[in-house]
Write an enzyme that holds these catalytic residues in place. Structure first.
Site, mmCIF file in Angstrom:
data_model
loop_
_atom_site.group_PDB
_atom_site.id
_atom_site.type_symbol
_atom_site.label_atom_id
_atom_site.label_comp_id
_atom_site.label_asym_id
_atom_site.label_seq_id
_atom_site.Cartn_x
_atom_site.Cartn_y
_atom_site.Cartn_z
ATOM 1 N N CYS A 152 83.491 -55.768 28.527
ATOM 2 C CA CYS A 152 84.827 -56.342 28.747
ATOM 3 C C CYS A 152 85.577 -56.650 27.450
ATOM 4 C CB CYS A 152 84.718 -57.591 29.623
ATOM 5 S SG CYS A 152 83.290 -58.615 29.254
ATOM 6 N N GLN A 179 85.192 -66.152 25.436
ATOM 7 C CA GLN A 179 85.048 -65.394 26.676
ATOM 8 C C GLN A 179 84.974 -66.293 27.904
ATOM 9 O OE1 GLN A 179 82.323 -62.218 24.243
ATOM 10 N NE2 GLN A 179 82.184 -62.102 26.451
ATOM 11 N N SER A 182 83.984 -66.171 34.112
ATOM 12 C CA SER A 182 83.842 -65.122 35.133
ATOM 13 C C SER A 182 83.161 -63.878 34.558
ATOM 14 C CB SER A 182 85.207 -64.748 35.722
ATOM 15 O OG SER A 182 86.070 -64.325 34.687
ATOM 16 N N GLU A 205 75.670 -59.526 23.688
ATOM 17 C CA GLU A 205 77.111 -59.236 23.708
ATOM 18 C C GLU A 205 77.614 -58.746 22.348
ATOM 19 O OE1 GLU A 205 78.418 -59.396 26.595
ATOM 20 O OE2 GLU A 205 80.570 -59.695 26.427
ATOM 21 N N ARG A 238 81.116 -68.273 24.691
ATOM 22 C CA ARG A 238 81.548 -68.557 26.072
ATOM 23 C C ARG A 238 82.343 -69.862 26.052
ATOM 24 N NH1 ARG A 238 81.419 -64.769 29.565
ATOM 25 N NH2 ARG A 238 79.180 -64.436 29.505
ATOM 26 N N HIS A 245 89.573 -63.003 28.356
ATOM 27 C CA HIS A 245 88.857 -63.106 27.083
ATOM 28 C C HIS A 245 89.882 -63.072 25.937
ATOM 29 C CE1 HIS A 245 85.292 -62.715 29.345
ATOM 30 N NE2 HIS A 245 84.884 -61.528 28.985
ATOM 31 N N THR A 332 87.967 -59.270 34.271
ATOM 32 C CA THR A 332 87.472 -58.613 35.495
ATOM 33 C C THR A 332 88.441 -57.536 36.000
ATOM 34 O OG1 THR A 332 88.336 -60.374 36.915
ATOM 35 C CG2 THR A 332 86.028 -60.541 36.246
HETATM 36 N N1 LIG Z 1 81.997 -60.095 35.352
HETATM 37 C C1 LIG Z 1 82.619 -59.395 34.399
HETATM 38 O O1 LIG Z 1 83.661 -59.814 33.850
HETATM 39 C C2 LIG Z 1 82.065 -58.056 33.951
HETATM 40 C C3 LIG Z 1 82.825 -57.328 33.036
HETATM 41 C C4 LIG Z 1 82.348 -56.084 32.621
HETATM 42 C C5 LIG Z 1 81.167 -55.601 33.097
HETATM 43 N N2 LIG Z 1 80.435 -56.332 33.977
HETATM 44 C C6 LIG Z 1 79.171 -55.746 34.459
HETATM 45 O O2 LIG Z 1 79.305 -55.431 35.850
HETATM 46 C C7 LIG Z 1 78.027 -55.572 36.484
HETATM 47 C C8 LIG Z 1 78.169 -56.557 37.649
HETATM 48 O O3 LIG Z 1 78.610 -57.809 37.151
HETATM 49 P P1 LIG Z 1 79.131 -58.969 38.112
HETATM 50 O O4 LIG Z 1 79.752 -59.953 37.198
HETATM 51 O O5 LIG Z 1 79.922 -58.420 39.240
HETATM 52 O O6 LIG Z 1 77.737 -59.547 38.697
HETATM 53 P P2 LIG Z 1 77.458 -60.436 40.006
HETATM 54 O O7 LIG Z 1 78.641 -61.223 40.381
HETATM 55 O O8 LIG Z 1 76.196 -61.132 39.736
HETATM 56 O O9 LIG Z 1 77.229 -59.322 41.171
HETATM 57 C C9 LIG Z 1 76.083 -58.520 41.190
HETATM 58 C C10 LIG Z 1 76.153 -57.548 42.361
HETATM 59 O O10 LIG Z 1 74.974 -56.719 42.318
HETATM 60 C C11 LIG Z 1 74.362 -56.741 43.616
HETATM 61 N N3 LIG Z 1 72.943 -56.490 43.500
HETATM 62 C C12 LIG Z 1 71.967 -57.306 43.040
HETATM 63 N N4 LIG Z 1 70.756 -56.696 43.121
HETATM 64 C C13 LIG Z 1 70.993 -55.463 43.636
HETATM 65 C C14 LIG Z 1 70.166 -54.366 43.969
HETATM 66 N N5 LIG Z 1 68.844 -54.386 43.761
HETATM 67 N N6 LIG Z 1 70.737 -53.243 44.488
HETATM 68 C C15 LIG Z 1 72.081 -53.186 44.700
HETATM 69 N N7 LIG Z 1 72.918 -54.204 44.406
HETATM 70 C C16 LIG Z 1 72.375 -55.323 43.886
HETATM 71 C C17 LIG Z 1 74.691 -58.111 44.161
HETATM 72 O O11 LIG Z 1 74.504 -58.083 45.566
HETATM 73 P P3 LIG Z 1 74.018 -59.376 46.435
HETATM 74 O O12 LIG Z 1 75.251 -60.168 46.726
HETATM 75 O O13 LIG Z 1 73.421 -58.753 47.646
HETATM 76 O O14 LIG Z 1 73.024 -60.131 45.588
HETATM 77 C C18 LIG Z 1 76.143 -58.206 43.734
HETATM 78 O O15 LIG Z 1 76.944 -57.432 44.612
HETATM 79 C C19 LIG Z 1 77.043 -56.049 35.411
HETATM 80 O O16 LIG Z 1 76.387 -54.927 34.869
HETATM 81 C C20 LIG Z 1 77.965 -56.663 34.361
HETATM 82 O O17 LIG Z 1 77.404 -56.658 33.069
HETATM 83 C C21 LIG Z 1 80.855 -57.556 34.435
#
Ligand SMILES: NC(=O)c1ccc[n+]([C@@H]2O[C@H](COP(=O)([O-])OP(=O)(O)OC[C@H]3O[C@@H](n4cnc5c(N)ncnc54)[C@H](OP(=O)(O)O)[C@@H]3O)[C@@H](O)[C@H]2O)c1
Length: 373
Positions: A152, A179, A182, A205, A238, A245, A332
């Site tokens: 991000c 950062q 979220s 990070e 953070r 960010h 996000t």
């Molecule tokens: N948040 C940000 O600003 C941001 C920015 C850039 C990149 N990212 C990247 O995007 C990715 C997701 O981040 P997030 O912030 O959305 O995380 P999050 O809120 O923790 O969501 C994780 C998701 O993964 C699912 N999940 C967990 N275990 C799984 C499995 N074994 N098989 C399939 N799905 C599974 C969860 O489902 P359940 O609800 O069923 O547990 C949930 O839908 C990460 O790699 C993160 O580094 C995030």
């Protein structure tokens, strides 16, 4: 543009919800498949997901059943385009299986960002890197592939860097981030740790930000990548902000530039204007420059360009390097789901969603088979 069916892996999470928000009424894409962990599979989406966005969960999506996190390559119900937003360890295991099942995986995760034949793309910066998908083993055998978007902070930063790299060259860069919470997903950092506080550590990070900028500003011959040799030093923190960010940047250029020349480089940065299609999610300006001395601020500037622009201000001389400035990017939207959707729009415009027929299921396809590391 033909409207294509798409799926979301990790649909219940912070980024997954943004995908739903951006894709529910998308003119080119139609959500037909949602998956998350085994905890959610089989449930109505509304029952599996704690919806956290300001816009209502669309009823059609609320009623969909969360699918198991496996590709079924024999099924016509599996869409050929999968947006992925799962943790890196899970992505490392699952994304190659979807690629081997003949899907284009448009990923947010860091798992394959630095792989030798996986494009790491921000459309305005390095659209040409997408050609590397044609070298991926799964593309050649089954039609599927993996494309990633950066961390991000790297997305927000590389947009104002790109026009400076093109016109003046970047020799050195120092960046210190503030950062939003979220960025850690849901439920993220415990409130007792972050309220009234600053945490000067976010695991991996700084390393990601430093190395991804090199790949993004580097070049490609269509098969492999040559990294930019700009030196990048990052501090990542953070802070108790919900979304957005902020990054403080000091930069040393290879060719001297005046303040007016730098601003002109940002204001004339329109790299997508030459495409034959207008990408629906592209902002009118990818870099918005403000003269105000006390901006950008998350409260005031987060949604510039529908959350897809980097806002830059406070351009002033730097006593260590040449110039310093402050930027803000929505983590996000542009920093995650929005960049992936823009990547998918670019892939559609470039004809990269033309696939072979679904291959036989190959659930054992291992991640090391995907990359020519
Ligand atoms: N948040 C940000 O600003 C941001 C920015 C850039 C990149 N990212 C990247 O995007 C990715 C997701 O981040 P997030 O912030 O959305 O995380 P999050 O809120 O923790 O969501 C994780 C998701 O993964 C699912 N999940 C967990 N275990 C799984 C499995 N074994 N098989 C399939 N799905 C599974 C969860 O489902 P359940 O609800 O069923 O547990 C949930 O839908 C990460 O790699 C993160 O580094 C995030």
């Amino acid at each position: 543009m033909e409207r294509r069916n798409v799926g979301i892996l990790g649909a219940t999470g912070t980024v997954g919800q943004r995908f739903i928000q951006l894709l529910a009424e998308h003119p080119w894409f139609n959500i037909t498949w949602l998956a998350a962990s085994d905890r959610s599979a089989g449930k109505r989406f509304e029952d599996a997901c704690s919806w956290k966005l300001e816009t209502p969960l669309p009823q059609r999506i609320a009623d969909m059943i969360v699918q198991p996190n496996v590709p079924d390559g024999s099924s016509t119900e599996l869409p050929r385009i999968i947006f992925s937003s799962v943790d890196s360890d899970i992505a490392r295991e699952l994304e190659p299986k979807f690629a081997a099942a003949g899907c284009a995986v448009v990923s947010n995760s860091s798992a394959f960002r630095m792989a030798a034949d996986v494009p790491l793309v921000v459309p305005e910066v390095n659209a040409g890197h997408l050609e590397a998908i044609e070298s991926q083993a799964t593309r050649q055998s089954f039609g599927g592939y993996v494309v990633t978007n950066p961390n991000c902070c790297a997305i927000g930063l590389v947009l104002p860097l790109k026009p400076l790299e093109d016109r003046f060259g970047i020799e050195k860069l120092f960046v210190s981030t503030m950062q939003a919470v979220s960025g850690a997903g849901y439920p993220g950092v415990p409130s007792l740790d972050i309220l009234g506080n600053v945490i000067p550590f976010i695991k991996n990070e700084e390393e990601k930000l430093q190395e991804e900028i090199g790949k993004l500003l580097g070049s490609t011959d269509g098969r492999s990548f040559r990294y930019s040799d700009a030196t990048v030093s990052a501090h990542c923190n953070r802070v108790p902000v919900l979304e957005g960010h902020t990054e403080c940047v000091s930069i040393k250029l290879r060719t001297p530039a005046t303040r007016e020349e730098i601003i002109a480089a940002w204001q004339s940065f329109q790299p997508l204007s030459g495409l034959s299609f207008k990408l629906p999610s592209a902002p009118a300006r990818s870099v918005e420059f403000l003269e105000a001395v006390d901006r950008p601020q998350p409260k005031l500037d987060l949604m510039r360009g529908n959350g897809m622009a980097t806002t830059v201000s406070r351009l002033r001389p730097c006593s260590l390097f040449d110039w310093k400035f402050t930027l803000l990017s929505h983590n996000t939207l542009r920093g995650a789901a929005g960049c992936a959707v823009l990547n998918a729009e670019l892939l559609a415009a470039l004809g990269k969603f033309n696939f072979k027929r679904f291959p036989p299921v190959n659930a054992n396809f291992a991640s090391q088979d995907l990359v020519n590391a």
